[in-house]
Motif scaffolding. Structure first.
Motif, mmCIF file in Angstrom:
data_model
loop_
_atom_site.group_PDB
_atom_site.id
_atom_site.type_symbol
_atom_site.label_atom_id
_atom_site.label_comp_id
_atom_site.label_asym_id
_atom_site.label_seq_id
_atom_site.Cartn_x
_atom_site.Cartn_y
_atom_site.Cartn_z
ATOM 1 N N TYR A 30 0.821 -1.214 0.000
ATOM 2 C CA TYR A 30 0.000 0.000 0.000
ATOM 3 C C TYR A 30 0.857 1.267 0.000
ATOM 4 O O TYR A 30 0.416 2.297 -0.523
ATOM 5 C CB TYR A 30 -0.941 -0.016 1.199
ATOM 6 C CG TYR A 30 -2.060 -1.025 1.060
ATOM 7 C CD1 TYR A 30 -3.056 -0.841 0.111
ATOM 8 C CD2 TYR A 30 -2.110 -2.167 1.849
ATOM 9 C CE1 TYR A 30 -4.078 -1.765 -0.040
ATOM 10 C CE2 TYR A 30 -3.137 -3.088 1.711
ATOM 11 C CZ TYR A 30 -4.118 -2.883 0.765
ATOM 12 O OH TYR A 30 -5.134 -3.798 0.613
ATOM 13 N N ARG A 31 2.049 1.210 0.550
ATOM 14 C CA ARG A 31 2.936 2.363 0.451
ATOM 15 C C ARG A 31 3.319 2.622 -1.000
ATOM 16 O O ARG A 31 3.339 3.770 -1.458
ATOM 17 C CB ARG A 31 4.201 2.145 1.293
ATOM 18 C CG ARG A 31 3.997 2.253 2.785
ATOM 19 C CD ARG A 31 5.315 2.580 3.493
ATOM 20 N NE ARG A 31 6.367 1.667 3.109
ATOM 21 C CZ ARG A 31 6.658 0.535 3.748
ATOM 22 N NH1 ARG A 31 5.939 0.169 4.799
ATOM 23 N NH2 ARG A 31 7.651 -0.240 3.344
ATOM 24 N N ASN A 34 0.299 4.079 -2.826
ATOM 25 C CA ASN A 34 0.137 5.503 -2.527
ATOM 26 C C ASN A 34 1.119 6.352 -3.334
ATOM 27 O O ASN A 34 0.774 7.416 -3.846
ATOM 28 C CB ASN A 34 0.336 5.747 -1.031
ATOM 29 C CG ASN A 34 -0.967 6.059 -0.334
ATOM 30 O OD1 ASN A 34 -1.948 6.421 -0.967
ATOM 31 N ND2 ASN A 34 -0.996 5.919 0.975
ATOM 32 N N ASP A 43 -5.060 12.430 -6.516
ATOM 33 C CA ASP A 43 -5.864 13.166 -5.536
ATOM 34 C C ASP A 43 -6.213 14.565 -6.028
ATOM 35 O O ASP A 43 -7.358 15.014 -5.890
ATOM 36 C CB ASP A 43 -5.121 13.240 -4.203
ATOM 37 C CG ASP A 43 -4.988 11.871 -3.555
ATOM 38 O OD1 ASP A 43 -5.974 11.414 -2.968
ATOM 39 O OD2 ASP A 43 -3.917 11.248 -3.652
ATOM 40 N N ARG A 70 -9.866 5.240 -2.480
ATOM 41 C CA ARG A 70 -8.930 4.287 -1.882
ATOM 42 C C ARG A 70 -9.660 3.180 -1.131
ATOM 43 O O ARG A 70 -9.247 2.021 -1.157
ATOM 44 C CB ARG A 70 -7.954 5.007 -0.953
ATOM 45 C CG ARG A 70 -6.785 5.679 -1.663
ATOM 46 C CD ARG A 70 -5.968 6.508 -0.699
ATOM 47 N NE ARG A 70 -4.756 7.027 -1.304
ATOM 48 C CZ ARG A 70 -4.692 8.084 -2.098
ATOM 49 N NH1 ARG A 70 -5.815 8.748 -2.385
ATOM 50 N NH2 ARG A 70 -3.542 8.487 -2.603
ATOM 51 N N PHE A 99 -2.567 3.966 4.723
ATOM 52 C CA PHE A 99 -2.844 4.063 3.288
ATOM 53 C C PHE A 99 -3.904 5.123 3.000
ATOM 54 O O PHE A 99 -3.799 5.875 2.025
ATOM 55 C CB PHE A 99 -3.306 2.697 2.772
ATOM 56 C CG PHE A 99 -3.811 2.695 1.366
ATOM 57 C CD1 PHE A 99 -3.005 3.081 0.312
ATOM 58 C CD2 PHE A 99 -5.123 2.314 1.087
ATOM 59 C CE1 PHE A 99 -3.473 3.079 -0.993
ATOM 60 C CE2 PHE A 99 -5.603 2.313 -0.209
ATOM 61 C CZ PHE A 99 -4.780 2.699 -1.246
#
Length: 441
Positions: A30-31, A34, A43, A70, A99
């Protein structure tokens, strides 16, 4: 060392110093996800698109649109089909909090927040999120966009067959069969048959069928009666994927009523794929469409040919010869050209790729991605959710090219295999050194 005992007092601490809150190191998968979303400006783009749908004058701030999307991505990566399950999983996991960008002192969004956010944001915003992922794939060189494979599957609706009613009278199954028994003289007026009597009469009556023209679901009017892949008859929707045959990226994920045949939806899906590919930053669009014989229709072939796209769709066997005297010339030209292409060796190769890779996207999105059974009612809501599931599938392909794994569990398995290889190499090294020492002695 003394044995620790679980505290049984009901009242918690009044104040907790922030230094005592241990931050989660996060999950490697998940890092990286992102970081990938940050690189493509995900975003900023979705927040700018969502501005018209919120009140700028005041009121409490909603969850960030990026957080909403997400959480839907989490549903795919963790194989969760319900919003309640997604909300619980995000609240329970420290790595998922990291996350989502949620602090330990913040409450994660509830399932009702997801529902309200989905209802507020139109389909166009969800399509934008889908195209942003496609654009990221194009930047990484994973979107070729030359040959498309198209196929469809059924999604089970959130409505039961026992809830359907007659369109003209509003009768449910019991009331309808009871009326038929009275008309047939099986029971008298006012007599109440048992459930066994109703089933016995319904089983033996002739010309029995459950048609979408006669029956509907009052809980989900958009759902249609259809036969599922496993042979069951259920209320369902039809999901249709158009994928890049070379890279397996989903470039269009459309949802239709389940009673719409494949031969009626091909052109719409191809047009959606063309729009997504062109707006994702690709200068050239696809040149070929490959589908099975269920998509063969003279009108659809002509529409696709008008887009300057070649079709490879096998023609169903027919005992009658086609007549073109009363039809436009463009229909015959499209059918004949498609027939000529399907007799080539290239068609055989493309059909094998289509049957393998399009079905694989359904396996990932529906079976292991939590999208086979929808928990939403209304075709618009189902379209929004399925589009984001397809975007998550494309993210998985991107991450597989970067990390070697497309899901968190796959990454964990990859690390376990690496640890086993390192352990085996270390054991071999130790044995080699030991044998060398014994030889020297």
């Amino acid at each position: 060392m003394g044995m620790g005992k679980r505290r049984r007092e009901s009242q918690g601490e009044l104040f907790v110093p922030s230094g005592e809150l241990a931050a989660s190191p996060g999950h490697a998968f998940y890092r990286r996800l992102n970081r990938l979303l940050g690189e493509c400006g995900f975003d900023d783009a979705v927040e700018a698109a969502c501005v018209p749908y919120y009140d700028a004058q005041g009121g409490r701030d909603s969850i960030a649109p990026g957080t909403y999307f997400r959480m839907l991505f989490v549903g795919y990566f963790e194989a969760i089909d319900s919003q309640r399950g997604i909300a619980w999983r995000c609240a329970d996991s420290l790595s998922l909090r990291e996350f989502l960008g949620m602090k330990l002192t913040e409450r994660t969004p509830d399932h009702s927040t997801l529902s309200k956010t989905r209802d507020r944001l139109p389909l166009e915003v969800h399509e934008l999120a889908f195209r942003l992922v496609l654009a990221a794939a194009a930047e990484k060189g994973l979107l070729k966009g030359k040959t498309l494979g198209v196929d469809s599957t059924t999604l089970e609706a959130d409505a039961a067959m026992r809830s359907i009613v007659r369109k003209e009278s509003g009768e449910d199954w019991k009331a309808y069969v009871k009326r038929l028994m009275q008309e047939a003289g099986e029971i008298e007026e006012g007599e109440e048959p048992t459930d066994e009597d109703l089933r016995r009469f319904d089983k033996k009556r002739k010309n029995k069928k459950t048609s979408n023209a006669e029956w509907e679901s009052p809980t989900d009017p958009d759902a249609r009666i259809a036969r599922m892949k496993d042979g069951r008859t259920r209320l369902a929707y039809k999901a249709e994927h158009a994928i890049d045959l070379e890279t397996e990226l989903v470039v269009a994920a459309e949802v239709y009523h389940a009673d719409q045949s494949d031969s009626r939806t091909l052109a719409d899906t191809a047009m959606a794929a063309r729009t997504h590919v062109s707006e994702a930053g690709r200068g050239e669009v696809f040149e070929e469409v490959v589908a099975d014989k269920g998509y063969h229709s003279a009108g659809q072939l002509e529409l696709v040919e008008s887009l300057n796209v070649r079709t490879y769709i096998p023609e169903p066997n027919s005992p009658h010869q086609r007549r073109w005297t009363d039809k436009p010339s463009g229909l015959k030209e499209a059918v004949v050209a498609n027939r000529r292409r399907t007799k080539t060796e290239k068609n055989s190769r493309l059909q094998k790729l289509r049957s393998e890779r399009v079905e694989r996207t359904f396996a990932h999105t529906c079976e292991t991605g939590g999208a086979r059974r929808t928990r939403l009612r209304g075709i618009e809501k189902v379209r929004k959710r399925h589009l984001i599931v397809a975007a998550a599938h494309n993210l998985a392909i991107l991450l597989r090219s970067l990390l070697g794994a497309g899901k968190p569990k796959a990454l964990a398995g990859l690390l376990d295999q690496l640890a086993q290889l390192l352990t085996a190499a270390l054991d071999w090294l130790i044995r080699t050194i030991s044998q060398q020492k014994s030889t020297d002695c």
